[in-house]
Scaffold this motif. Sequence first.
Motif, short mmCIF file in Angstrom:
data_model
loop_
_atom_site.label_atom_id
_atom_site.label_comp_id
_atom_site.label_asym_id
_atom_site.label_seq_id
_atom_site.Cartn_x
_atom_site.Cartn_y
_atom_site.Cartn_z
N LEU A 1 6.48 -11.36 -89.22
CA LEU A 1 6.61 -9.32 -89.40
C LEU A 1 8.05 -9.50 -89.84
CD1 LEU A 1 4.17 -7.88 -86.82
CD2 LEU A 1 3.87 -8.09 -88.87
N GLU A 2 8.75 -10.18 -89.25
CA GLU A 2 10.45 -9.72 -89.48
C GLU A 2 10.65 -10.56 -90.89
OE1 GLU A 2 13.10 -11.14 -85.82
OE2 GLU A 2 14.71 -11.75 -88.01
N ARG A 3 9.81 -11.43 -91.34
CA ARG A 3 10.61 -11.88 -92.54
C ARG A 3 9.64 -10.74 -93.80
NH1 ARG A 3 8.31 -16.37 -90.74
NH2 ARG A 3 6.29 -16.20 -91.89
N HIS A 4 8.82 -9.96 -93.17
CA HIS A 4 7.88 -9.07 -94.37
C HIS A 4 8.49 -7.91 -94.49
CE1 HIS A 4 4.63 -11.22 -96.94
NE2 HIS A 4 5.23 -12.23 -95.17
N GLY A 5 9.63 -7.74 -93.57
CA GLY A 5 10.17 -6.18 -93.87
C GLY A 5 10.51 -5.42 -92.52
N LEU A 6 9.38 -6.16 -91.06
CA LEU A 6 9.79 -5.46 -89.89
C LEU A 6 10.23 -5.08 -88.99
CD1 LEU A 6 7.28 -3.39 -89.05
CD2 LEU A 6 6.90 -4.62 -87.53
N SER A 7 11.24 -4.10 -88.59
CA SER A 7 12.22 -3.73 -87.71
C SER A 7 12.15 -3.19 -86.73
CB SER A 7 13.71 -3.69 -87.86
OG SER A 7 13.48 -2.35 -88.43
N SER A 8 12.44 -3.23 -85.61
CA SER A 8 12.22 -2.35 -83.92
C SER A 8 12.76 -1.34 -84.51
CB SER A 8 11.87 -3.50 -82.41
OG SER A 8 12.47 -3.63 -82.53
N ILE A 9 12.24 -0.30 -83.68
CA ILE A 9 13.11 1.22 -83.70
C ILE A 9 14.52 1.15 -82.48
CG2 ILE A 9 14.02 3.46 -83.45
CD1 ILE A 9 10.86 3.80 -85.61
N GLU A 10 15.83 0.63 -83.11
CA GLU A 10 16.54 0.84 -82.05
C GLU A 10 16.29 2.46 -80.55
OE1 GLU A 10 17.90 3.26 -84.32
OE2 GLU A 10 17.36 1.72 -84.57
N THR A 11 16.13 2.20 -79.21
CA THR A 11 16.09 3.17 -78.90
C THR A 11 17.29 3.65 -77.49
OG1 THR A 11 14.85 2.05 -77.06
CG2 THR A 11 13.48 2.86 -78.20
N GLU A 12 18.52 3.14 -77.89
CA GLU A 12 19.64 3.27 -76.91
C GLU A 12 20.26 4.83 -77.50
OE1 GLU A 12 21.10 1.16 -74.85
OE2 GLU A 12 18.84 0.53 -74.88
N VAL B 1 9.64 4.47 -91.68
CA VAL B 1 8.72 4.36 -89.72
C VAL B 1 7.67 4.05 -90.27
CG1 VAL B 1 8.87 5.88 -87.82
CG2 VAL B 1 11.32 5.98 -89.19
N VAL B 2 7.00 2.78 -89.60
CA VAL B 2 5.62 2.76 -89.88
C VAL B 2 5.58 3.21 -88.25
CG1 VAL B 2 5.03 1.04 -91.56
CG2 VAL B 2 5.95 0.27 -89.13
N ARG B 3 5.62 3.60 -87.30
CA ARG B 3 5.44 3.66 -85.98
C ARG B 3 7.18 4.07 -85.09
NH1 ARG B 3 1.92 0.39 -81.41
NH2 ARG B 3 4.88 -0.57 -80.77
N PRO B 4 6.74 5.64 -84.51
CA PRO B 4 7.68 5.70 -84.06
C PRO B 4 7.66 5.49 -82.43
CG PRO B 4 6.27 7.84 -83.91
CD PRO B 4 5.92 6.55 -84.79
N ALA B 5 8.88 5.40 -81.98
CA ALA B 5 9.15 5.02 -80.47
C ALA B 5 8.72 5.90 -79.43
CB ALA B 5 10.51 4.61 -80.60
N ARG B 6 7.85 5.67 -78.99
CA ARG B 6 6.66 6.93 -77.90
C ARG B 6 8.38 6.60 -76.70
NH1 ARG B 6 1.16 6.63 -77.64
NH2 ARG B 6 1.06 9.39 -77.89
N VAL B 7 8.81 7.38 -76.29
CA VAL B 7 10.25 7.43 -75.21
C VAL B 7 10.25 8.80 -74.48
CG1 VAL B 7 11.62 6.38 -76.58
CG2 VAL B 7 11.75 8.74 -76.47
N ILE C 1 15.57 8.01 -71.36
CA ILE C 1 15.11 7.29 -70.91
C ILE C 1 14.57 6.08 -69.98
CG2 ILE C 1 17.42 8.84 -69.30
CD1 ILE C 1 14.67 9.63 -68.33
N ASP C 2 13.28 5.84 -71.09
CA ASP C 2 12.61 5.00 -71.38
C ASP C 2 11.21 4.70 -72.39
OD1 ASP C 2 11.14 3.49 -69.66
OD2 ASP C 2 9.79 3.98 -68.92
N VAL C 3 11.17 3.55 -72.10
CA VAL C 3 10.15 3.19 -74.05
C VAL C 3 8.80 2.90 -73.23
CG1 VAL C 3 10.40 2.32 -76.28
CG2 VAL C 3 12.16 2.25 -75.05
N VAL C 4 7.40 4.15 -73.83
CA VAL C 4 6.75 3.29 -73.55
C VAL C 4 6.15 2.84 -74.78
CG1 VAL C 4 4.50 4.76 -73.38
CG2 VAL C 4 6.46 6.16 -72.39
N GLN C 5 6.18 2.65 -75.67
CA GLN C 5 5.70 1.87 -76.76
C GLN C 5 6.63 2.33 -77.18
OE1 GLN C 5 3.06 3.72 -79.34
NE2 GLN C 5 1.71 2.08 -79.10
N LYS C 6 7.19 0.55 -78.24
CA LYS C 6 8.15 0.09 -79.03
C LYS C 6 7.37 1.29 -80.44
CE LYS C 6 9.99 -4.53 -79.07
NZ LYS C 6 9.75 -5.13 -78.52
N GLY C 7 8.80 1.26 -81.16
CA GLY C 7 8.59 1.97 -82.35
C GLY C 7 8.84 0.67 -83.60
#
Lengths: 164, 164
Positions: free
Chosen positions: B93-104, B141-147, B128-134
């Motif tokens: 997935l990373e090679r195909h351009g996917l990266s996780s959304i930073e939540t700091e 953004v294919v999926r926002p991080a749920r925080v 303060i917390d990440v329920v689902q990675k984005g």
Amino acid sequence: MTEEHVQQEATEEQPEPEVDDRLLRLAADFENYKKRAARERHEYVALANERLIAELIPILDDLERALDAAEEHQEAQLEEGVALVHRSLAGLLERHGLSSIETEGRFDPHVHEALLSQPSDAEEGSVIDVVQKGYRLGDRVVRPARVVIAAAPPVPEEEPRGDA
Amino acid sequence: MTEEHVQQEATEEQPEPEVDDRLLRLAADFENYKKRAARERHEYVALANERLIAELIPILDDLERALDAAEEHQEAQLEEGVALVHRSLAGLLERHGLSSIETEGRFDPHVHEALLSQPSDAEEGSVIDVVQKGYRLGDRVVRPARVVIAAAPPVPEEEPRGDA
């Protein structure tokens, strides 16, 4: 560039103005169409990949949950997780047209790759073992099934050879 | 159909034969190009998907091996298998351009989705917390991080309210 070229040629021949205009307009439309088509090709590919990648994200989620279960030595949850991930990925690939290659019966060089042949009670040339599953995408073989096939039965050696 | 239409119009105006010919030829080329472009669009999409799907097959193999290990209760092999599958899929997935959304840090409505806000020692409005990675694919953004975000600190109630 091509547009200019067409314009020049048209001017040299001094044709009726309306036809000349129409030729130029058509040439310009053609050029624009070509540019748009090239752009769209890229977008279509990106979009096609994006859909597939978006479908893979929940599978990555499940894998991460399975990893968490592994870390906490929750074996039952880990096993369930792996089974779930397998079902999800297999289902996704099936929906996208992937099907496994049948390996029952005779060896078929179009879809099978023979790794070795072994003496066997099975009919000569039939598949007796599958080392790696093969897959089709639609009609195309994306990976042949790697198989072991039944060799010809060994020549019986019971008969006396006379002057041995 | 369009070709015929062009031919008819051209005939009505009786222009110089060479230009008429050129107009017809260009119109025919344009039509052929359109047809080829539509065909190629389909092929490109199929090919793009095919590459990705072909890359997923070895991951399905590894999952099946992990499932076999689970059935035989070889827990160490199962855990290794899951870790391997996770690395492979995440890498693909990373090679195909996917990266996780930073939540700091601060909540960012462009890439985060706030599920709830909770009183916290952290600065108001920070994650303060990440329920689902984005995830992002390229810039999108294919999926926002749920925080979960830090609420405003509660109003101190120690002070006497006078005539309560």
